[in-house]
Design a protein around this motif. Structure first.
Motif, PDB file in Angstrom:
ATOM      1  N   UNK A 211       2.309   0.504   9.372  1.00 34.97           N
ATOM      2  CA  UNK A 211       1.823   1.772   9.916  1.00 34.97           C
ATOM      3  C   UNK A 211       1.894   2.918   8.917  1.00 34.97           C
ATOM      4  N   UNK A 212       2.928   2.945   8.088  1.00 38.31           N
ATOM      5  CA  UNK A 212       3.176   4.108   7.233  1.00 38.31           C
ATOM      6  C   UNK A 212       2.926   3.837   5.753  1.00 38.31           C
ATOM      7  N   UNK A 213       2.668   2.586   5.393  1.00 34.72           N
ATOM      8  CA  UNK A 213       2.599   2.235   3.988  1.00 34.72           C
ATOM      9  C   UNK A 213       4.002   2.078   3.428  1.00 34.72           C
ATOM     10  N   UNK A 214       4.068   1.778   2.124  1.00 34.32           N
ATOM     11  CA  UNK A 214       5.375   1.606   1.493  1.00 34.32           C
ATOM     12  C   UNK A 214       5.747   2.906   0.804  1.00 34.32           C
TER      13      UNK A 214
ATOM     14  N   UNK B  23       0.879  -1.175   0.000  1.00 33.71           N
ATOM     15  CA  UNK B  23       0.000   0.000   0.000  1.00 33.71           C
ATOM     16  C   UNK B  23       0.909   1.215   0.000  1.00 33.71           C
ATOM     17  N   UNK B  24       0.942   1.949  -1.093  1.00 33.88           N
ATOM     18  CA  UNK B  24       1.833   3.098  -1.172  1.00 33.88           C
ATOM     19  C   UNK B  24       1.506   4.109  -0.074  1.00 33.88           C
ATOM     20  N   UNK B  25       2.551   4.726   0.458  1.00 33.54           N
ATOM     21  CA  UNK B  25       2.386   5.723   1.504  1.00 33.54           C
ATOM     22  C   UNK B  25       3.021   7.041   1.122  1.00 33.54           C
ATOM     23  N   UNK B  26       2.478   8.120   1.664  1.00 35.69           N
ATOM     24  CA  UNK B  26       3.065   9.442   1.489  1.00 35.69           C
ATOM     25  C   UNK B  26       3.859   9.785   2.746  1.00 35.69           C
ATOM     26  N   UNK B  27       5.117  10.149   2.562  1.00 35.51           N
ATOM     27  CA  UNK B  27       5.954  10.465   3.726  1.00 35.51           C
ATOM     28  C   UNK B  27       7.214  11.186   3.301  1.00 35.51           C
ATOM     29  N   UNK B  28       7.704  12.017   4.212  1.00 36.62           N
ATOM     30  CA  UNK B  28       9.031  12.601   4.099  1.00 36.62           C
ATOM     31  C   UNK B  28       9.789  12.268   5.364  1.00 36.62           C
TER      32      UNK B  28
END
Length: 401
Positions: A336-339, A241-246
């Protein structure tokens, strides 16, 4: 690939700043609180049947004050510049021109975002028969912004971080999905440990809320579909599940940090990377075991933070590797954060340093029994990053004596 492993006489490298902007929130306290409460932020309907971990709303103005700067960045850049600013704040060097003028930057970034409106317009016009010679070139020349050439260039992230924050040191950008994040940290660590650099800003960013990416990964049947499940529980319905993160870190030599009175979250002792051929079953597991043996001797109370994606067969092979090290409690950031692709390894390092600094590993969030409770404070955490398709990395994060 060359590995970076602590050697006698080398400079000790501290993690003095951490910047996080994720699907669980912005900043260290918000992310830590969400991990303690086992919160997971997933969207099962907005991109159905695909599942994504969307970025929680943030006020980009606080780190990117000029609206003009924000407008010329796509979301992946805004996320990255924002997280980088948080890391500089965390390290206490935001606005310090003396330090920022020499700080090195190593960024892991993908190929940038396509302009879907332009793509759609071109395809629709083609379908209606507008395919005269030169038609495509004409549309691309007139419709794309100057900062775009089909997709934004990966090194624009580093450029925008430098412009917004006044960074004046060297800059390197790595591409190559998950292992790009591991190599970015390996290079930054190597430069500081060898005395070539005193301080570096390292990390990456990813926008998982992109239809073009979901289409791309669906060609390889990599997307998690229909219903969310923890990473370790996806064997029968694999996918990420793609995740958005920096996630950005400030790495600094011990001497440089002490000279300015900076306190460390933890120290980064080693980063090792490899590229298993993955021709036969067990190839990746064997490479992970080889990387494990290259890390400095682990003598403290340890744990593992895994960037496992949920894609197969990589996740099953990593699970087989973990079964040989059951004395190390494991946590999968993908649950927790996705990929978050290039960002997954820096994210793991950030969470390892945060756990060590707060004297506890965050609780398990898993239905299979792969993750177990950990009693007491971890003093060593191994971060594992196995790419969904290619590339492996491992790092050792330790408490500062």
């Amino acid at each position: 690939m060359t590995d970076t492993v602590s050697k006698p006489g080398q400079t000790e490298v501290w993690i003095t700043g951490i910047g996080l902007a994720t699907s669980l929130g912005e900043g260290l306290d918000a992310n830590w609180a969400a991990l303690q409460e086992k919160r997971i932020n997933v969207d099962e309907t907005g991109f159905a049947p695909f599942i994504v971990h969307p970025l929680l709303p943030v006020s980009f103005d606080s780190q990117i004050p000029k609206k003009g700067d924000q407008r010329q960045m796509e979301a992946w850049q805004r996320i990255g510049v924002y997280a980088a600013g948080l890391a500089l704040d965390s390290a206490g060097i935001k606005g310090n021109k003396d330090i920022l003028s020499k700080i090195d930057m190593v960024v892991a970034a993908g190929g940038g975002e396509r302009d879907l409106n332009v793509d759609t317009g071109v395809l629709n016009a083609e379908a209606r028969g507008a395919n005269a010679p030169g038609f495509l070139n004409e549309r691309l020349m007139s419709d794309l912004r100057p900062t775009l050439f089909l997709a934004q260039l990966s090194n624009l992230l580093a450029g925008n971080i430098a412009i917004v924050n006044g960074l004046g040191g060297t800059s390197r950008t790595f591409m190559g999905e998950e292992v790009a994040g591991a190599d970015a940290l390996r290079i930054a660590l190597s430069r500081i440990a060898s005395g070539e650099s005193d301080i570096a800003l390292v990390g990456g960013s990813h926008n998982g809320e992109r239809k073009d990416l979901l289409v791309l990964y669906e060609f390889g049947d990599f997307n998690l579909k229909d219903k969310f499940a923890p990473v370790w529980a996806r064997k029968d319905h694999p996918g990420f599940a793609l995740g958005s993160a920096g996630a950005f870190l400030v790495l600094e030599s011990k001497a440089h940090a002490e000279a300015r009175g900076a306190k460390p979250y933890a120290k980064l002792s080693s980063v090792v990377t490899d590229l298993a051929r993955r021709k036969q079953s067990g190839d990746m597991e064997a490479t992970l075991e080889k990387l494990w043996d290259k890390l400095p001797k682990r003598a403290g109370k340890g744990a593992i933070i895994s960037g496992a994606s949920g894609a197969e067969p990589a996740t099953s092979e990593e699970r087989d590797f973990l079964k040989k090290h059951t004395d190390f409690p494991v946590r999968a950031t993908g649950t927790m954060f996705g990929h978050t692709m290039e960002t997954q390894f820096p994210l793991g390092i950030a969470l390892a340093a945060l756990s060590i600094s707060r004297g506890a590993l965050f609780p398990p969030n898993d239905s299979t029994g792969t993750e177990i409770e950990m009693q007491g404070a971890p003093t060593q955490i191994v971060v594992v990053g196995a790419g969904h398709w290619r590339g492996e990395g491992m790092a050792l994060v330790e408490a500062v004596d």
